[in-house]
Design an enzyme around this catalytic site. Structure first.
Site, PDB file in Angstrom:
ATOM      1  N   TYR A   1      -5.956  -2.332  -0.348  1.00 59.20           N
ATOM      2  CA  TYR A   1      -4.660  -1.675  -0.616  1.00 59.20           C
ATOM      3  C   TYR A   1      -3.683  -2.662  -1.255  1.00 59.20           C
ATOM      4  O   TYR A   1      -3.120  -2.392  -2.324  1.00 59.20           O
ATOM      5  CB  TYR A   1      -4.067  -1.112   0.686  1.00 59.20           C
ATOM      6  CG  TYR A   1      -2.593  -0.778   0.556  1.00 59.20           C
ATOM      7  CD1 TYR A   1      -2.169   0.288  -0.236  1.00 59.20           C
ATOM      8  CD2 TYR A   1      -1.603  -1.543   1.196  1.00 59.20           C
ATOM      9  CE1 TYR A   1      -0.807   0.591  -0.374  1.00 59.20           C
ATOM     10  CE2 TYR A   1      -0.255  -1.255   1.063  1.00 59.20           C
ATOM     11  CZ  TYR A   1       0.136  -0.195   0.274  1.00 59.20           C
ATOM     12  OH  TYR A   1       1.481   0.087   0.119  1.00 59.20           O
TER      13      TYR A   1
ATOM     14  N   THR B   1       5.308  -3.046  -2.233  1.00 54.96           N
ATOM     15  CA  THR B   1       5.236  -3.381  -0.815  1.00 54.96           C
ATOM     16  C   THR B   1       5.308  -4.897  -0.588  1.00 54.96           C
ATOM     17  O   THR B   1       4.909  -5.677  -1.456  1.00 54.96           O
ATOM     18  CB  THR B   1       3.896  -2.845  -0.243  1.00 54.96           C
ATOM     19  OG1 THR B   1       3.669  -3.396   1.044  1.00 54.96           O
ATOM     20  CG2 THR B   1       2.710  -3.213  -1.117  1.00 54.96           C
ATOM     21  N   ASP B   2       5.751  -5.275   0.613  1.00 49.10           N
ATOM     22  CA  ASP B   2       5.742  -6.702   0.966  1.00 49.10           C
ATOM     23  C   ASP B   2       4.312  -7.215   1.190  1.00 49.10           C
ATOM     24  O   ASP B   2       4.079  -8.425   1.233  1.00 49.10           O
ATOM     25  CB  ASP B   2       6.602  -6.964   2.217  1.00 49.10           C
ATOM     26  CG  ASP B   2       6.132  -6.218   3.457  1.00 49.10           C
ATOM     27  OD1 ASP B   2       5.223  -5.366   3.362  1.00 49.10           O
ATOM     28  OD2 ASP B   2       6.676  -6.492   4.548  1.00 49.10           O
ATOM     29  N   GLU B   3       3.343  -6.275   1.321  1.00 49.07           N
ATOM     30  CA  GLU B   3       1.958  -6.703   1.611  1.00 49.07           C
ATOM     31  C   GLU B   3       1.328  -7.502   0.473  1.00 49.07           C
ATOM     32  O   GLU B   3       0.322  -8.172   0.678  1.00 49.07           O
ATOM     33  CB  GLU B   3       1.071  -5.487   1.922  1.00 49.07           C
ATOM     34  CG  GLU B   3       1.546  -4.745   3.132  1.00 49.07           C
ATOM     35  CD  GLU B   3       0.464  -3.965   3.863  1.00 49.07           C
ATOM     36  OE1 GLU B   3      -0.734  -4.151   3.572  1.00 49.07           O
ATOM     37  OE2 GLU B   3       0.828  -3.190   4.748  1.00 49.07           O
TER      38      GLU B   3
ATOM     39  N   LYS C   1      -1.941  -2.775  -5.019  1.00 54.18           N
ATOM     40  CA  LYS C   1      -0.492  -2.735  -5.254  1.00 54.18           C
ATOM     41  C   LYS C   1      -0.049  -3.979  -6.030  1.00 54.18           C
ATOM     42  O   LYS C   1       0.807  -3.890  -6.919  1.00 54.18           O
ATOM     43  CB  LYS C   1       0.272  -2.643  -3.927  1.00 54.18           C
ATOM     44  CG  LYS C   1       0.135  -1.322  -3.182  1.00 54.18           C
ATOM     45  CD  LYS C   1       0.688  -0.117  -3.934  1.00 54.18           C
ATOM     46  CE  LYS C   1       2.195  -0.109  -4.056  1.00 54.18           C
ATOM     47  NZ  LYS C   1       2.696   1.169  -4.651  1.00 54.18           N
TER      48      LYS C   1
END
Ligand code: NAD
Ligand code: DAU
Length: 337
Positions: A150, A123-125, A154
């Site tokens: 989260y 993810t870009d997060e 990741k």
């Protein structure tokens, strides 16, 4: 090619399996999924009886099972994860178990069973938060700066994948993608929640001031990006995947959904903000465009209309999920003070 897909009963995983089997009928897919609250075999009804599709009900944290199902696989495409930021704030432990330890198990098994390639869905997060009012984007050289349980889990899984590449010679690729939307998304994420709330004649909750920005991509465009990376035979490479060229705030998204569904802005309810709410995401996807020719094909307006149509036509899919999720909604959403 024999492919193990993990988390294939979830939103993106099931879209990917349907996409892949349609475009590569010569390949065999095994789908390993624990069927958590987010997993739903109804998504895969159209392929469940195909000879080249097998479902295995199991957890990626189950080491013995993971070792068994990875035998004779040519490729692992790893989607399985706890994926909702708000749930990670309320109950982080399962995020560490699945996203970190589950990924570790898969990597161990991939090395042991000499799986030719591991594609990790991320993810870009992991890059944290960009300021509003800038044109800054996440790039391949942006430092990791995860800010929720989260995204930290990741980020951890991305580091593990790269470590297994460096240390044990596992061939890998990673895609860090922005926010997906489309059919089969669990109705707890912004698009699904907003659309189904409108259908149910409920208010649409917007966190904080609603000015937070996400980079939205229609789910089949994400599937095409993963396909392009896998087919490129690239190894030990990361690609960023995103959808938009200009910023669109959450409030603008919600207003657009309301307009497309013929409702007024009076349906918006500003609620208490998410703790640690990342302000802005924007993804520079020029590398995958340059190297592999990938680009988004579905505009936000087209994708939104398709998504609205899908939720309108599939109430029997989402209503039971929403009803079962009532206690999470009650815990997560607080009136603005
Ligand atoms: P989802 O929550 O809809 O689905 C997750 C799936 O994984 C479910 O089928 C669930 O049953 C399964 N699963 C969860 N824990 C498991 C375990 N321990 N063992 C086996 N299966 C398990 O998630 P999604 O939105 O489809 O996201 C899929 C992947 O894509 C995740 O890795 C997520 O981090 C990543 N991602 C999501 C987005 C997005 O916008 N949704 C964007 C970028 C990246
Ligand atoms: O960026 C990629 C990520 O996108 C993925 O890695 C995650 O798995 C996925 O869940 C998604 O995370 P977000 O937190 O960005 O998505 P969500 O749909 O939960 O929220 C989108 C934005 O809308 C965010 O700024 C929070 C806001 N929001 C969300 C909900 C559910 C609201 O204002 N109201 C809401 O009710």
């Amino acid at each position: 090619m024999r492919i193990l897909v993990t988390g294939g009963a979830g939103f993106i995983g099931s879209n990917f399996i349907l996409y892949w089997l349609k475009n590569h009928p010569e390949d065999e897919i095994t789908n390993l999924d624990a069927l958590t609250y987010a997993g739903n075999l109804a998504n895969l009804k159209s392929v469940e009886n195909q000879d080249n599709y097998t479902f295995v009900h199991g957890n990626i944290c189950d080491r013995e099972l993971v070792e068994k199902v990875t035998q004779n696989m040519d490729l692992i495409v790893h989607f399985a994860a706890e994926s909702h930021v708000d749930r990670s704030i309320l109950n982080p432990e399962v995020f560490l178990q699945t996203n970190v330890l589950g990924t570790f198990n898969l990597l161990e098994a991939a090395v042991k069973n000499k799986v030719a390639h591991f594609h990790h869905i991320s993810t870009d997060e992991v890059f944290g938060s960009l300021p509003l009012e800038t044109t800054e984007k996440f790039t391949l050289s942006t430092k990791y700066d995860p800010r929720s349980p989260y995204s930290a889990s990741k980020a951890s899984s991305d580091h593990l994948v790269r470590a297994y590449g460096e240390t044990y010679g596992l061939s890998y690729t990673i895609t860090n993608c922005s926010n997906n939307y489309g059919p089969f998304q669990f109705p707890e994420k912004l698009f699904g929640l907003a659309i189904t709330n409108i259908i149910e004649d409920k208010k649409v909750p917007v966190y904080g001031d609603g000015l937070n920005v996400r980079d939205w991509l229609f789910v089949t465009d994400h599937c095409a990006a993963i396909e392009a990376v896998i087919k490129s035979a690239a190894h030990d490479k990361t690609y960023l995947v995103g959808g938009l060229k200009k910023d669109v705030s959450n409030l603008e998204i919600v207003r657009l959904i309301l307009k497309l569904m013929g409702k007024s802005e009076a349906e918006i309810e500003f609620v208490q903000d998410r703790p640690g709410h990342d302000r802005r995401y924007s993804v520079d996807w020029s590398q995958i465009n340059q190297d592999l020719g990938w680009q988004p094909t579905v505009t936000l307006e087209e994708g939104l209309q398709q998504t609205i149509n899908w939720y309108q036509e599939n109430r029997s899919w989402w209503q039971p999920l929403k009803d079962k999720t009532a206690s999470f909604f009650a815990q997560n959403y607080k009136k603005k003070v």
